[in-house]
Design a protein around this motif. Structure first.
Motif, PDB file in Angstrom:
ATOM      1  N   ASP A  52     -13.091 -32.944 -25.144  1.00  0.00           N
ATOM      2  CA  ASP A  52     -12.319 -33.318 -26.321  1.00  0.00           C
ATOM      3  C   ASP A  52     -12.276 -32.214 -27.366  1.00  0.00           C
ATOM      4  O   ASP A  52     -11.567 -32.330 -28.359  1.00  0.00           O
ATOM      5  CB  ASP A  52     -12.894 -34.588 -26.963  1.00  0.00           C
ATOM      6  CG  ASP A  52     -12.653 -35.826 -26.121  1.00  0.00           C
ATOM      7  OD1 ASP A  52     -11.721 -35.800 -25.301  1.00  0.00           O
ATOM      8  OD2 ASP A  52     -13.399 -36.807 -26.287  1.00  0.00           O
ATOM      9  N   VAL A  53     -13.040 -31.174 -27.156  1.00  0.00           N
ATOM     10  CA  VAL A  53     -13.133 -30.098 -28.141  1.00  0.00           C
ATOM     11  C   VAL A  53     -12.320 -28.884 -27.726  1.00  0.00           C
ATOM     12  O   VAL A  53     -11.579 -28.304 -28.529  1.00  0.00           O
ATOM     13  CB  VAL A  53     -14.609 -29.679 -28.352  1.00  0.00           C
ATOM     14  CG1 VAL A  53     -14.705 -28.627 -29.449  1.00  0.00           C
ATOM     15  CG2 VAL A  53     -15.475 -30.876 -28.684  1.00  0.00           C
ATOM     16  N   PHE A  54     -12.427 -28.480 -26.460  1.00  0.00           N
ATOM     17  CA  PHE A  54     -11.843 -27.215 -26.026  1.00  0.00           C
ATOM     18  C   PHE A  54     -10.889 -27.353 -24.843  1.00  0.00           C
ATOM     19  O   PHE A  54     -10.548 -26.349 -24.212  1.00  0.00           O
ATOM     20  CB  PHE A  54     -12.964 -26.229 -25.650  1.00  0.00           C
ATOM     21  CG  PHE A  54     -13.898 -25.898 -26.783  1.00  0.00           C
ATOM     22  CD1 PHE A  54     -13.433 -25.298 -27.938  1.00  0.00           C
ATOM     23  CD2 PHE A  54     -15.251 -26.212 -26.695  1.00  0.00           C
ATOM     24  CE1 PHE A  54     -14.288 -24.992 -28.982  1.00  0.00           C
ATOM     25  CE2 PHE A  54     -16.128 -25.911 -27.735  1.00  0.00           C
ATOM     26  CZ  PHE A  54     -15.639 -25.297 -28.880  1.00  0.00           C
ATOM     27  N   SER A  55     -10.457 -28.565 -24.537  1.00  0.00           N
ATOM     28  CA  SER A  55      -9.582 -28.735 -23.382  1.00  0.00           C
ATOM     29  C   SER A  55      -8.230 -28.062 -23.596  1.00  0.00           C
ATOM     30  O   SER A  55      -7.747 -27.941 -24.729  1.00  0.00           O
ATOM     31  CB  SER A  55      -9.355 -30.227 -23.113  1.00  0.00           C
ATOM     32  OG  SER A  55      -8.684 -30.830 -24.205  1.00  0.00           O
ATOM     33  N   ASP A  56      -7.629 -27.615 -22.507  1.00  0.00           N
ATOM     34  CA  ASP A  56      -6.271 -27.069 -22.497  1.00  0.00           C
ATOM     35  C   ASP A  56      -6.112 -25.884 -23.450  1.00  0.00           C
ATOM     36  O   ASP A  56      -5.065 -25.699 -24.061  1.00  0.00           O
ATOM     37  CB  ASP A  56      -5.268 -28.172 -22.856  1.00  0.00           C
ATOM     38  CG  ASP A  56      -3.838 -27.786 -22.513  1.00  0.00           C
ATOM     39  OD1 ASP A  56      -3.653 -27.083 -21.502  1.00  0.00           O
ATOM     40  OD2 ASP A  56      -2.922 -28.164 -23.258  1.00  0.00           O
TER      41      ASP A  56
END
Length: 291
Positions: free
Chosen positions: A245-249
């Motif tokens: 949820d912090v660094f996705s995609d």
């Protein structure tokens, strides 16, 4: 259980929230809470988070990608000019970058935002970017959060630029999970071969934006991102499952000079400022509606 562990239980319950625009309306109760922040405690949490991330394997890959991308971009620029390069006392040329961060969110109350702030500080250190050369802005920053950012050494902008910042020297733009309009505005402001060659972005993948959008609407509403997909070079950055949820995609995005040279001059000159009157899900706080 540690503070970090308790926070991540909360973060997991909010799974998916950080993918949405973080710059949303904040209640008066929340603002009051932020103004009563324990500055020392929050600064310690930020530093603890930084120490935690430094031990993660994926951080080394982020660092390597930043250094490789910055080196390639600046090396290409130096072939024509050394305006953006400085020499040390021994005469060696070293790279000079500045940084702009938009849409960080409320890092005092949002765990994801705090991790993203910690990552920003680490990237600045890795890229040898002086803290004062990093400008940060989010309309939802409380006065206490602005004070903390200044305490860290960062430069806090006072005006909502809506992403319309012209790069006049090599600049790293850090836009984690920001709305498409912010990226589109940034690209519009720098829509020339000269300016785009100075831009490096760490943020959401342009390719993924296009894949998740209806093609006709994407081209109409976010025309600069739509064109930039084929001009830029994207390198996906790794993300561990527990920080999804912090660094996705996230990708590091640059604009190779060879790609930019292939664009007809008419594409650069016919570049109207984006208008979003018919965009019903605009993910940006505009100047006239900022809080």
């Amino acid at each position: 259980m540690s503070d970090t562990g308790e926070e991540w239980q909360v973060a997991r319950r909010r799974k998916g929230a950080s993918r949405k625009l973080k710059s949303v309306q904040v209640s008066s109760a929340s603002i009051g809470f932020q103004e009563d922040l324990d500055v020392g405690k929050l600064l310690k949490r930020i530093r603890d988070t930084t120490s935690e991330l430094r031990c993660k394997e994926f951080w080394q890959k982020w660092k390597e990608q930043l250094l490789v991308t910055a080196s390639r971009s600046l090396a290409k620029l130096s072939e024509n000019s050394e305006d953006h390069l400085e020499k040390d006392s021994e005469g060696s040329v070293h790279q000079q970058l500045q940084c702009v961060c938009y849409g960080l969110g409320s890092f005092s109350s949002c765990v994801s935002s705090r991790y993203q702030l910690a990552m920003l500080l680490m990237l600045l250190d890795a890229g040898q970017i002086p803290l004062q050369d990093c400008s940060v802005y989010d309309p939802i920053f409380s006065s206490a959060e602005r004070d903390i950012l200044r305490e860290l050494g960062l430069t806090v902008l006072t005006e909502n630029e809506e992403g319309k910042r012209l790069a006049t020297k090599p600049t790293l733009f850090y836009l984690m999970h920001c709305g498409k309009a912010l990226y589109n505005n940034l690209l519009w402001k720098n829509w020339s071969a000269q300016s785009l060659s100075l831009v490096v972005i760490i943020g959401n993948s342009f390719t993924s934006m296009r894949e998740r959008s209806i093609e006709r609407e994407f081209k109409q509403q976010y025309s600069y991102i739509s064109e930039a997909v084929d001009l830029c070079e994207e390198r996906k950055l790794p993300c561990p499952s527990h920080l999804i949820d912090v660094f996705s995609d996230t990708a590091i995005i640059s604009f190779p000079a060879n790609n930019l040279k292939e664009i007809p001059q008419s594409n650069w000159t016919d570049s109207p400022e984006p208008q979003y009157q018919h965009c019903h899900d605009l993910e940006i706080i505009q100047r006239e509606t900022q809080i």
